[in-house]
Design a protein around this motif. Structure first.
Motif, PDB file in Angstrom:
ATOM      1  N   GLY A 258      38.951  43.755  45.209  1.00 15.87           N
ATOM      2  CA  GLY A 258      37.564  43.682  45.652  1.00 15.87           C
ATOM      3  C   GLY A 258      37.352  43.913  47.133  1.00 15.87           C
ATOM      4  O   GLY A 258      36.246  43.677  47.638  1.00 15.87           O
ATOM      5  N   GLY A 267      36.631  50.223  42.233  1.00 18.64           N
ATOM      6  CA  GLY A 267      35.691  49.389  41.506  1.00 18.64           C
ATOM      7  C   GLY A 267      34.411  50.119  41.152  1.00 18.64           C
ATOM      8  O   GLY A 267      33.891  49.967  40.034  1.00 18.64           O
ATOM      9  N   GLU A 277      36.582  45.215  34.808  1.00 20.46           N
ATOM     10  CA  GLU A 277      37.096  45.050  36.167  1.00 20.46           C
ATOM     11  C   GLU A 277      37.439  43.588  36.419  1.00 20.46           C
ATOM     12  O   GLU A 277      36.669  42.689  36.080  1.00 20.46           O
ATOM     13  CB  GLU A 277      36.018  45.511  37.156  1.00 20.46           C
ATOM     14  N   ASN A 279      38.805  41.385  39.751  1.00 20.05           N
ATOM     15  CA  ASN A 279      39.147  41.379  41.169  1.00 20.05           C
ATOM     16  C   ASN A 279      39.717  40.025  41.553  1.00 20.05           C
ATOM     17  O   ASN A 279      39.027  39.004  41.479  1.00 20.05           O
ATOM     18  CB  ASN A 279      37.908  41.684  42.018  1.00 20.05           C
ATOM     19  N   ARG A 289      33.233  43.516  46.417  1.00 18.64           N
ATOM     20  CA  ARG A 289      32.918  43.637  45.002  1.00 18.64           C
ATOM     21  C   ARG A 289      33.168  42.294  44.324  1.00 18.64           C
ATOM     22  O   ARG A 289      34.263  41.736  44.430  1.00 18.64           O
ATOM     23  CB  ARG A 289      33.772  44.723  44.312  1.00 18.64           C
TER      24      ARG A 289
END
Length: 428
Positions: A258, A267, A277, A279, A289
């Protein structure tokens, strides 16, 4: 050989049942155990397709998963069967058994709700299940609560004369179970489980072993393995054989951190193409992110701890010894550990390592024998690690369900375009 005979010969479940001389009966429970990303869902989808080709009806219950993602698995793995048999859709064997999906957005799964749903399906479509699959069951609830749910699901299956299959996620840190019991999280429920299968990853392949067979109280610690292709869970016909199936984006997961730069670009592409996803970060570290953000606690970070001497020997340079940087290195372990492929954007140095802290992801990938790919921003090309050397590749693609995407914060335009092209080649 008939199509049905061919299906049986290629079914890992049939081979394991033949080796034990027993199979699940109505109301009995089979569990597929494996760590995250090894292939539990794909394995049960293959079992379901085998059953449908025999004319059996499958009731697939997905807990906490997207319906489109589950349907993508069935579509992809059936198409893989066509390719493997060199058939087109018109020549394909009919899946004469029916299949119905049912989803629960969380673990609030109740046998009585499933029973009511099956009653509706029976009245309107004359559907009665022969195989019931429950994927995503939460085994971490209190033992009494979980055992009650499992017992109710087995009773439901028995009333419909169906076999019951479930998945269970194991963890490396759980260690070995007591003698005669199954691995966590199924240890406390060993007596409720008639058949237990374990998936053991090995490079591009996975071994599936029978740890507990029906009609036998014995739990094996080192069973014989049937070798499968890692992405499709079909029997591998040759050692080292790779799958030719193109995985849909919905069944794939990006593992990243992230951070800005390369991780942010990975991402964004994952979100654009519908890739899940995760992170990994920790309290006090800024991220750009937060989609799928997992904040690691101290115990989880400690799983990725690395000694200064080991780090210096492998990276051939010193890193800051600050607590913050050490946590960054520890979080990178989580990004790489359960991935099957690792993609890094940065700079390959003369000693074969990758520049910066990102280089630790590449070294971990080498050590854990992951499929490793690095885009060198100066040479403007992808390289893969093969036979202890970097080899340039012209067609880097995402071919694994779980893959790492990481790299430098100083992302060049060429690096950004390389990430975008990677996703386009893989999923467009």
């Amino acid at each position: 050989m008939s199509q049905q005979d061919q299906t049986i010969s290629q079914s890992p479940l049939d081979r394991l049942e033949a080796s034990s001389g027993s199979k699940l009966g109505p109301g009995e429970l089979g569990v597929v155990l494996a760590r995250a990303g090894v292939g539990k869902t794909a394995c049960l989808v293959q079992f379901a397709l085998d059953a449908q080709e025999r004319g059996l009806n499958v009731f697939h219950v997905s807990v906490g998963d997207d319906l489109e993602r589950v349907q993508s698995w069935y579509k992809t793995l059936f198409e893989d069967r066509l390719i493997d048999a060199r058939l087109n859709e018109r020549e394909a064997p009919a899946l004469t058994g029916k299949r119905i999906f049912h989803t629960f957005p969380n673990n609030n799964i109740r046998a009585e709700k499933l029973d009511a749903a099956l009653e509706v399906y029976s009245q309107h479509t004359q559907f009665s299940p022969d195989v019931i699959i429950v994927d995503g069951f939460d085994w971490t609830e209190s033992t009494v609560r979980a055992a009650s749910k499992i017992g109710a699901l087995k009773a439901l299956a028995a009333r419909h004369s169906a076999t019951l299959w479930m998945t269970a996620q194991t963890h490396r840190e759980s260690g070995s179970p007591p003698a005669g019991l199954l691995h966590a999280p199924c240890t406390a429920y060993s007596e409720l489980i008639e058949m237990a299968l374990g998936l053991i990853p090995n490079g591009e392949q996975v071994g599936i072993g029978l740890f507990k067979a029906p009609n036998s109280p014995e739990v094996l610690t080192d069973p014989a393995l049937v070798v499968l292709q890692r992405d499709t869970m079909r029997i591998a016909s040759a050692m080292g054989e790779k799958s030719h199936v193109k995985l849909p984006s919905k069944v794939c997961t990006l593992l990243s951190g992230g951070a800005g730069g390369a991780e942010e670009a990975f991402g964004k592409c994952a979100e654009q193409y519908g890739v899940q996803e995760i992170n990994y970060s920790f309290a006090g570290r800024p991220v750009v992110r937060d989609r799928g953000l997992v904040l690691l606690n101290a115990a989880q970070l400690a799983q990725g701890k690395v000694g200064d001497r080991y780090l210096q020997e492998h990276m051939q340079r010193n890193f800051p010894k600050t607590p913050l940087f050490q946590k960054v290195l520890q979080s990178i372990w989580h990004e790489v550990n359960t991935a099957n492929q690792v993609f890094v954007v940065g700079l390959i140095l003369e000693n074969g390592t990758v520049k910066g802290g990102t280089g630790w992801a590449a070294e971990l990938a080498k050590h854990l024998k992951k499929s490793l790919h690095v885009f060198d921003q100066e040479r403007r090309a992808w390289f893969t690690w093969s036979d202890d050397a970097w080899v340039e590749e012209s067609d880097a693609r995402i071919r694994a369900r779980r893959f790492t995407g990481t790299g430098t914060r100083d992302l060049s335009q060429q690096g950004r375009e390389a990430i975008e092209a990677l996703f386009e080649r893989s999923f467009a």
